[in-house]
Design an enzyme around this catalytic site. Structure first.
Site, PDB file in Angstrom:
ATOM      1  CB  SER A 113      -0.780   0.014   1.146  1.00 62.67           C
ATOM      2  OG  SER A 113      -1.976  -1.147   1.141  1.00 62.67           O
ATOM      3  CD  GLU A 327      -6.348   4.196   3.450  1.00 64.24           C
ATOM      4  OE1 GLU A 327      -5.872   3.135   3.200  1.00 64.24           O
ATOM      5  OE2 GLU A 327      -6.212   4.927   4.519  1.00 64.24           O
ATOM      6  CG  ASP A 332      -4.958  -3.729   3.157  1.00 61.17           C
ATOM      7  OD1 ASP A 332      -4.796  -4.555   2.457  1.00 61.17           O
ATOM      8  OD2 ASP A 332      -4.471  -3.840   4.051  1.00 61.17           O
ATOM      9  CG  HIS A 336      -3.862  -8.018   5.284  1.00 61.88           C
ATOM     10  ND1 HIS A 336      -2.920  -8.730   4.415  1.00 61.88           N
ATOM     11  CD2 HIS A 336      -3.652  -6.539   5.110  1.00 61.88           C
ATOM     12  CE1 HIS A 336      -2.533  -7.888   3.811  1.00 61.88           C
ATOM     13  NE2 HIS A 336      -2.716  -6.602   3.847  1.00 61.88           N
TER      14      HIS A 336
END
Length: 517
Positions: A113, A327, A332, A336
């Site tokens: 990222s 964002e 994300d 993960h």
């Protein structure tokens, strides 16, 4: 044997599933033909391109939001409304122009990222783990920073007299937002506490410090990351009995106290602000990242869409316009951790924020771009029926171990599990739980990114510049061109009847360093 398989299939179909099916009207060819004709009419209207100057720029970045995530989030959004889901639309689906972005870093086939943020914010591809520096900089090597700094579109916008803002669900000094203002060879240098002593002695600055020093007067900053702003062991205002949330800074600085504008740390104070009387806003709502939306305390922590609304109300007061980076960072994190339900609900919340921004802006003067930095090894399949719960079981069982499986699966991650040496029977667990770890093929403590291209959705002035397949670093150049900022001003001067200033172009050195005027 065939009868047993049939019974298992039936069990898989009914166990924990929503009622599958499709609307009766879809049986009629007229339904599909009419829908296609309406879509065709809209497509034909796009022949007249919007070539206005973009007064405002908004970039929505879904961290880890690959195409499978977009599709699954669309289905989830529809199912939350009581629909089958597949036929629905995300707000980004309504954008008229779509492109693909190649996400690799200069030194990595599958990106991280930080390097990707440098690409879509600074216009320069970079090494993984580094933010705001060119590929000549080496991760964690402080002495490779100086001379390799690259500036971002956030800076270009500020230099052009626009207001600028950053809104995130992660720490405000996390990889994505930090590339907008910092120049750091290690994305993990959140404060000087996380830096090696030799890097501090050599003069490298931590990311939190750079947030307040590199670009003077960022108008709006909202997200998490309180603990990195306070001196070490300073008790957190919200979690006074939890040392892990205490301040981390070794230099003794209180960066929040140094902030000259409004500061808020909870939802109530944020929403009680009068945006017409706020010039600069710092909102830090958690010591680190904000909670997942499914776990958010709706009394104390604002949603992404609520933060976006306040940000736009403040930023749009500038007659010169604004640039806003938003964002959805915890998409994300959910992936993960193998928690698909958390990830997809984060994506749906970002979609709400996109809808909120749409209501507050106009496509006549606002270029809005939605994209991702990279994808994940996330997918869904198994020949599921129409309307099947996106978190449900596939419509078949394995013909190898005769066990059911969920539609959602990861290529690797923490969801890998064996019971008595064999794959777990998911029909015996609560796979609809918010934090259920979706099954993975390879055991890892943290699931990895994917390397495929990601989608870029665009609407507003010059949105047609985002088309086809592009390198990721093209995105800020196209946005800057639309707004006549950074190196892309000559065409604006020419259209206004002035002689283009050759100095309005940026030159690139061999190191890739950019300087804007």
């Amino acid at each position: 044997m065939k009868l047993r398989l049939l019974l298992l299939v039936c069990c898989a179909l009914v166990s924990g599933q929503r009622k599958a099916g499709f609307p009766e009207q879809e049986k009629e060819p007229k339904f599909w033909n009419d829908w296609a004709q309406k879509t065709l009419d809209k497509a034909l209207s796009l022949q007249t391109l919007n070539k206005n100057k973009a007064q405002n720029l908004i970039l929505f970045l879904g961290d880890g939001m690959g195409v499978p995530t977009v599709t699954a989030a669309r289905i989830l959004k529809g199912q939350l409304r009581g629909q089958p889901g597949e036929e629905g639309q995300l707000e980004m689906d309504k954008f008229p122009f779509v492109a693909l972005s190649k996400t690799y870093n200069t030194n990595a086939q599958v990106a991280d990222s930080a390097g990707t943020a440098t690409a879509y914010l600074c216009g320069v591809k970079a090494n993984e783990g580094t933010v705001g520096v060119s590929a000549a900089a080496v991760r964690s090597q402080c002495n490779t920073t100086q001379g390799n700094e690259v500036t971002s579109i956030l800076r270009w916008a500020k230099d052009a007299g626009k207001s600028i803002g950053i809104v995130t669900t992660t720490r405000v000094n996390h990889a994505t937002p930090s590339a907008a203002y910092a120049h750091c060879v290690d994305r993990d240098w959140y404060s000087d506490n996380e830096m090696p002593a030799d890097a501090v002695e050599a003069g490298c600055k931590d990311i939190a410090r750079q947030l307040f020093e590199n670009i003077p007067d960022i108008d709006v900053i909202m997200g998490g990351g309180r603990k990195y702003m306070y001196p070490k062991n300073t008790t957190d205002v919200e979690y006074p009995g939890q040392p892990k949330h205490s301040g981390t800074r070794k230099d003794g600085r209180n960066l929040v106290k140094e902030w000259k504008g409004h500061y808020v740390w909870n939802k109530k104070d944020l929403l009680s602000l009068n945006p017409t009387k706020v010039d600069y806003l710092l909102g830090l709502f958690e010591p680190a990242d904000l909670p997942y939306d499914l776990e958010r305390n709706k009394e104390t922590d604002p949603s992404l869409s609520e933060m976006v609304e306040v940000a736009i109300k403040i930023l749009r007061r500038n007659p010169n316009g604004f640039y806003l980076l938003v964002e959805g960072g915890r998409i994300d994190h959910g992936h993960h951790e193998g928690k698909a339900k958390q990830a997809l609900h984060e994506a749906v919340e970002m979609d709400r924020a996109i809808g909120r921004a749409d209501l507050m802006t106009s496509t006549s003067d606002t270029l809005t771009v939605v994209t991702a930095d990279h994808s994940h090894l996330f997918g869904f399949g198994g020949y599921t029926q129409r309307g099947n719960s996106i978190f449900g079981l596939a419509a078949m069982i394995s013909d190898v171990d005769q066990k059911p499986f969920t539609a959602i699966l990861y290529g690797n991650g923490p969801g890998y599990k064996l019971v008595n040496g064999a794959r777990e029977n998911v029909s015996t667990v609560d796979y609809q739980d918010n934090s259920y770890l979706a099954q993975a093929a390879v055991p890892l403590s943290s699931e990895t990114h994917g390397g495929e291209d990601v989608a870029v959705f665009a609407k507003g002035p010059m949105a047609h510049l985002l088309h086809g397949v592009h390198e990721q670093n093209y995105i800020p150049h196209a946005m800057a061109y639309a707004a006549c900022i950074g190196q892309n001003r000559a065409h604006c001067l020419a259209s206004a009847g002035a002689t283009p200033d050759p100095r309005s172009h940026v030159t690139s050195s061999a190191s890739g360093k950019h300087s804007t005027r």
